[in-house]
Design a protein around this motif. Structure first.
Motif, PDB file in Angstrom:
ATOM      1  N   LEU A   1      -5.698  14.578   2.379  1.00 34.85           N
ATOM      2  CA  LEU A   1      -6.949  13.901   2.701  1.00 34.85           C
ATOM      3  C   LEU A   1      -7.858  13.782   1.479  1.00 34.85           C
ATOM      4  CD1 LEU A   1      -7.599  15.521   6.191  1.00 34.85           C
ATOM      5  CD2 LEU A   1      -7.051  13.115   5.751  1.00 34.85           C
ATOM      6  N   GLU A   2      -7.860  14.800   0.643  1.00 38.04           N
ATOM      7  CA  GLU A   2      -8.688  14.753  -0.569  1.00 38.04           C
ATOM      8  C   GLU A   2      -8.198  13.681  -1.535  1.00 38.04           C
ATOM      9  OE1 GLU A   2      -8.500  18.756  -1.944  1.00 38.04           O
ATOM     10  OE2 GLU A   2     -10.149  19.443  -0.658  1.00 38.04           O
ATOM     11  N   LYS A   3      -6.891  13.437  -1.571  1.00 35.14           N
ATOM     12  CA  LYS A   3      -6.330  12.465  -2.495  1.00 35.14           C
ATOM     13  C   LYS A   3      -6.380  11.036  -1.971  1.00 35.14           C
ATOM     14  CE  LYS A   3      -2.733  13.336  -4.977  1.00 35.14           C
ATOM     15  NZ  LYS A   3      -3.402  13.299  -6.278  1.00 35.14           N
ATOM     16  N   ALA A   4      -6.511  10.873  -0.675  1.00 36.21           N
ATOM     17  CA  ALA A   4      -6.439   9.541  -0.070  1.00 36.21           C
ATOM     18  C   ALA A   4      -7.749   8.774  -0.238  1.00 36.21           C
ATOM     19  CB  ALA A   4      -6.106   9.659   1.409  1.00 36.21           C
ATOM     20  N   THR A   5      -7.628   7.473  -0.493  1.00 36.25           N
ATOM     21  CA  THR A   5      -8.812   6.611  -0.567  1.00 36.25           C
ATOM     22  C   THR A   5      -9.434   6.444   0.819  1.00 36.25           C
ATOM     23  OG1 THR A   5      -7.794   5.408  -2.398  1.00 36.25           O
ATOM     24  CG2 THR A   5      -9.667   4.350  -1.299  1.00 36.25           C
ATOM     25  N   GLU A   6      -8.588   6.259   1.833  1.00 32.84           N
ATOM     26  CA  GLU A   6      -9.056   6.161   3.215  1.00 32.84           C
ATOM     27  C   GLU A   6      -8.400   7.277   4.030  1.00 32.84           C
ATOM     28  OE1 GLU A   6      -8.681   2.223   4.901  1.00 32.84           O
ATOM     29  OE2 GLU A   6      -8.895   1.310   2.920  1.00 32.84           O
TER      30      GLU A   6
ATOM     31  N   GLU B   1       0.840  -1.196   0.000  1.00 32.58           N
ATOM     32  CA  GLU B   1       0.000   0.000   0.000  1.00 32.58           C
ATOM     33  C   GLU B   1       0.877   1.250   0.000  1.00 32.58           C
ATOM     34  OE1 GLU B   1      -4.305  -0.466   1.997  1.00 32.58           O
ATOM     35  OE2 GLU B   1      -2.661  -0.333   3.430  1.00 32.58           O
ATOM     36  N   SER B   2       0.281   2.360  -0.419  1.00 26.74           N
ATOM     37  CA  SER B   2       0.920   3.667  -0.292  1.00 26.74           C
ATOM     38  C   SER B   2       0.204   4.421   0.817  1.00 26.74           C
ATOM     39  CB  SER B   2       0.818   4.459  -1.608  1.00 26.74           C
ATOM     40  OG  SER B   2       1.524   3.811  -2.638  1.00 26.74           O
ATOM     41  N   ILE B   3       0.921   4.671   1.920  1.00 26.69           N
ATOM     42  CA  ILE B   3       0.301   5.396   3.022  1.00 26.69           C
ATOM     43  C   ILE B   3       1.019   6.725   3.230  1.00 26.69           C
ATOM     44  CG2 ILE B   3      -0.341   3.222   4.121  1.00 26.69           C
ATOM     45  CD1 ILE B   3       1.772   3.972   6.305  1.00 26.69           C
ATOM     46  N   PHE B   4       0.265   7.695   3.718  1.00 23.07           N
ATOM     47  CA  PHE B   4       0.836   9.006   4.033  1.00 23.07           C
ATOM     48  C   PHE B   4       0.813   9.194   5.536  1.00 23.07           C
ATOM     49  CE2 PHE B   4       0.943  13.487   4.928  1.00 23.07           C
ATOM     50  CZ  PHE B   4       1.848  13.990   4.011  1.00 23.07           C
TER      51      PHE B   4
ATOM     52  N   ILE C   1      -2.590   7.964  -2.973  1.00 17.81           N
ATOM     53  CA  ILE C   1      -2.455   7.555  -1.581  1.00 17.81           C
ATOM     54  C   ILE C   1      -3.601   6.613  -1.216  1.00 17.81           C
ATOM     55  CG2 ILE C   1      -2.399   8.360   0.820  1.00 17.81           C
ATOM     56  CD1 ILE C   1      -1.466  11.114  -0.343  1.00 17.81           C
ATOM     57  N   ASN C   2      -3.252   5.444  -0.654  1.00 21.28           N
ATOM     58  CA  ASN C   2      -4.287   4.518  -0.191  1.00 21.28           C
ATOM     59  C   ASN C   2      -4.866   4.929   1.162  1.00 21.28           C
ATOM     60  OD1 ASN C   2      -2.095   2.290  -1.631  1.00 21.28           O
ATOM     61  ND2 ASN C   2      -4.197   2.390  -2.373  1.00 21.28           N
ATOM     62  N   LYS C   3      -3.967   5.165   2.135  1.00 26.16           N
ATOM     63  CA  LYS C   3      -4.405   5.559   3.477  1.00 26.16           C
ATOM     64  C   LYS C   3      -3.604   6.779   3.924  1.00 26.16           C
ATOM     65  CE  LYS C   3      -5.772   1.023   5.436  1.00 26.16           C
ATOM     66  NZ  LYS C   3      -5.361   0.031   4.426  1.00 26.16           N
ATOM     67  N   ALA C   4      -4.295   7.756   4.495  1.00 21.35           N
ATOM     68  CA  ALA C   4      -3.627   8.944   5.034  1.00 21.35           C
ATOM     69  C   ALA C   4      -3.913   9.050   6.521  1.00 21.35           C
ATOM     70  CB  ALA C   4      -4.110  10.198   4.322  1.00 21.35           C
ATOM     71  N   PHE C   5      -2.860   9.368   7.290  1.00 17.80           N
ATOM     72  CA  PHE C   5      -2.970   9.553   8.736  1.00 17.80           C
ATOM     73  C   PHE C   5      -2.490  10.967   9.068  1.00 17.80           C
ATOM     74  CE2 PHE C   5      -2.499   5.078   7.908  1.00 17.80           C
ATOM     75  CZ  PHE C   5      -3.407   4.478   8.767  1.00 17.80           C
ATOM     76  N   ILE C   6      -3.410  11.776   9.588  1.00 15.81           N
ATOM     77  CA  ILE C   6      -3.135  13.183   9.832  1.00 15.81           C
ATOM     78  C   ILE C   6      -3.424  13.512  11.299  1.00 15.81           C
ATOM     79  CG2 ILE C   6      -3.816  15.559   9.270  1.00 15.81           C
ATOM     80  CD1 ILE C   6      -2.293  14.222   7.020  1.00 15.81           C
ATOM     81  N   GLY C   7      -2.466  14.159  11.959  1.00 15.31           N
ATOM     82  CA  GLY C   7      -2.685  14.642  13.319  1.00 15.31           C
ATOM     83  C   GLY C   7      -3.319  16.025  13.286  1.00 15.31           C
ATOM     84  N   VAL C   8      -4.100  16.347  14.323  1.00 12.79           N
ATOM     85  CA  VAL C   8      -4.779  17.638  14.372  1.00 12.79           C
ATOM     86  C   VAL C   8      -4.523  18.317  15.710  1.00 12.79           C
ATOM     87  CG1 VAL C   8      -6.547  16.790  12.805  1.00 12.79           C
ATOM     88  CG2 VAL C   8      -6.983  16.737  15.255  1.00 12.79           C
ATOM     89  N   ASN C   9      -4.681  19.644  15.714  1.00 15.95           N
ATOM     90  CA  ASN C   9      -4.478  20.423  16.943  1.00 15.95           C
ATOM     91  C   ASN C   9      -5.741  20.580  17.767  1.00 15.95           C
ATOM     92  OD1 ASN C   9      -1.912  20.765  15.944  1.00 15.95           O
ATOM     93  ND2 ASN C   9      -1.861  22.973  16.276  1.00 15.95           N
ATOM     94  N   ALA C  10      -6.897  20.581  17.099  1.00 17.89           N
ATOM     95  CA  ALA C  10      -8.148  20.821  17.813  1.00 17.89           C
ATOM     96  C   ALA C  10      -9.328  20.359  16.967  1.00 17.89           C
ATOM     97  CB  ALA C  10      -8.287  22.306  18.150  1.00 17.89           C
TER      98      ALA C  10
END
Length: 259
Positions: free
Chosen positions: A205-210, A104-107, A175-184
Motif C-alpha cells: 500500500l505504501e508503494k502503490a500510487t492508488e 498498468e502494474s496492479i497488485f 505499483i500503479n494500483k493495489a487491491f488488498i483484502g482485510v479481515n476487519a
C-alpha cells in the motif's frame, strides 16, 4: 426494543456465557447484526465489556487459554470461500471495474474476494503482481497478462507468500494500483490475522500510487489480531450493498466507501 434494554440484555448474555458471538446475540435479540455491532462498540467504549473478534467478552470472565485460542483461530482458505459469496462477487466486480488503463502494474493481494476479481478484469494488456498462489493460478492461462508471482515463505492458510524474500522483491517494484483484502475494520484501523501478511500488505500500500481495500459488510466494526494500516491512508474501500447506511456514514470520515 429500546437501546438501553438491548444493552442490558447483551451484558446479561456476556455474564451468562463469558464470551458471546454476534450471531448468539442476534438470535436472542432479533435485531440486525449491524445494530449489535454498534451496541458492542458503544458498550466497549464505555468499558462495560471487551470486544473480541466476532463478538464480546464479559469484563469478569476468566477464560481458559484453549478457549481464547479457539476464538482467534484463523479460518482456512476453503472455509473463507464459503462465506458471503454473493457479497464477495458484488465487491469483486465493482473493484475490477476501475482497472481500465492498459499497461498498468496492479497488485492483487491474497483473499477469496480478490480471487473473484480475476473473473471481471477485461483489459487487453496488463501487468499483474501478486503474492497469492490462488490468484496466480487463476491468471496464468491469460496470455495478455504479464504475470509476476512474488515468492517467499508460503502460508497454506491463505495461499500467500510472505517474509523477507517477498519484502525484498516488492521493494524493487513500482505499483500503479493495489487491491488488498482485510479481515476487519474498526474506526481508522485495518486488521489482518497474521503479522507477516500485514507487514507485506503495508509495504504494498505504501508503494502503490492508488490504494484500495476490499471488505464485505460483516468486516465493519470488528477487530482482528494485527492492525497494519490506517483506513484514512487509502483511496477507497469496496464493500457490498448491504452495508448499513449509518455504518457507511461513520466510515466515510476516513475514506471513500464504494458499495
Amino acid at each position: 426494543m429500546l437501546k438501553t434494554e438491548r444493552h442490558q440484555k447483551i451484558l446479561n448474555l456476556c455474564e451468562t456465557h463469558g464470551i458471546v458471538s454476534v450471531k448468539l446475540i442476534q438470535d436472542n435479540l432479533a435485531v440486525s447484526d449491524m445494530t449489535i455491532r454498534r451496541d458492542l462498540k458503544e458498550l466497549a467504549d464505555n468499558e462495560q465489556l471487551h470486544r473480541v473478534h466476532g463478538g464480546a467478552q464479559s469484563l469478569n470472565y476468566e477464560y481458559q487459554a484453549a478457549e481464547m485460542s479457539q476464538l482467534r483461530q484463523e479460518l482456512s482458505h476453503t472455509e473463507k470461500k464459503q462465506i458471503s459469496t454473493n457479497e464477495k462477487n458484488y465487491i469483486a466486480k465493482k473493484a475490477a471495474s476501475i482497472i481500465q488503463q492498459t499497461d498498468e502494474s496492479i497488485f492483487l493481494g491474497p483473499g477469496t474476494t480478490i480471487e473473484l476479481m480475476t473473473e471481471f478484469i477485461n483489459i487487453s494488456r496488463l501487468r499483474v503482481i501478486t503474492n497469492s498462489l490462488p490468484v496466480f493460478n487463476l491468471l496464468k492461462e491469460k496470455d495478455n497478462f504479464e504475470l509476476h508471482l512474488i515468492g517467499g515463505e508460503y502460508r497454506n492458510k491463505t495461499g500467500a507468500f510472505v517474509g523477507a524474500m517477498a519484502i525484498e522483491m516488492l521493494n524493487k517494484i513500482n505499483i500503479n494500483k493495489a487491491f488488498i483484502g482485510v479481515n476487519a475494520l474498526q474506526d481508522d484501523q485495518v486488521f489482518t490475522f497474521n503479522i507477516e501478511e500485514g507487514n507485506l500488505q503495508q509495504l504494498v500500500l505504501e508503494k502503490a500510487t492508488e490504494k484500495y481495500l476490499l471488505a464485505d459488510s460483516q468486516k465493519f466494526d470488528e477487530i482482528d489480531f494485527y492492525s497494519f494500516y490506517k483506513l484514512s491512508d487509502v483511496d477507497a474501500l469496496f464493500t457490498d450493498s448491504s452495508l448499513d447506511l449509518e455504518v457507511k456514514k461513520d466510515y466515510e470520515q476516513y475514506t471513500k466507501i464504494i458499495n
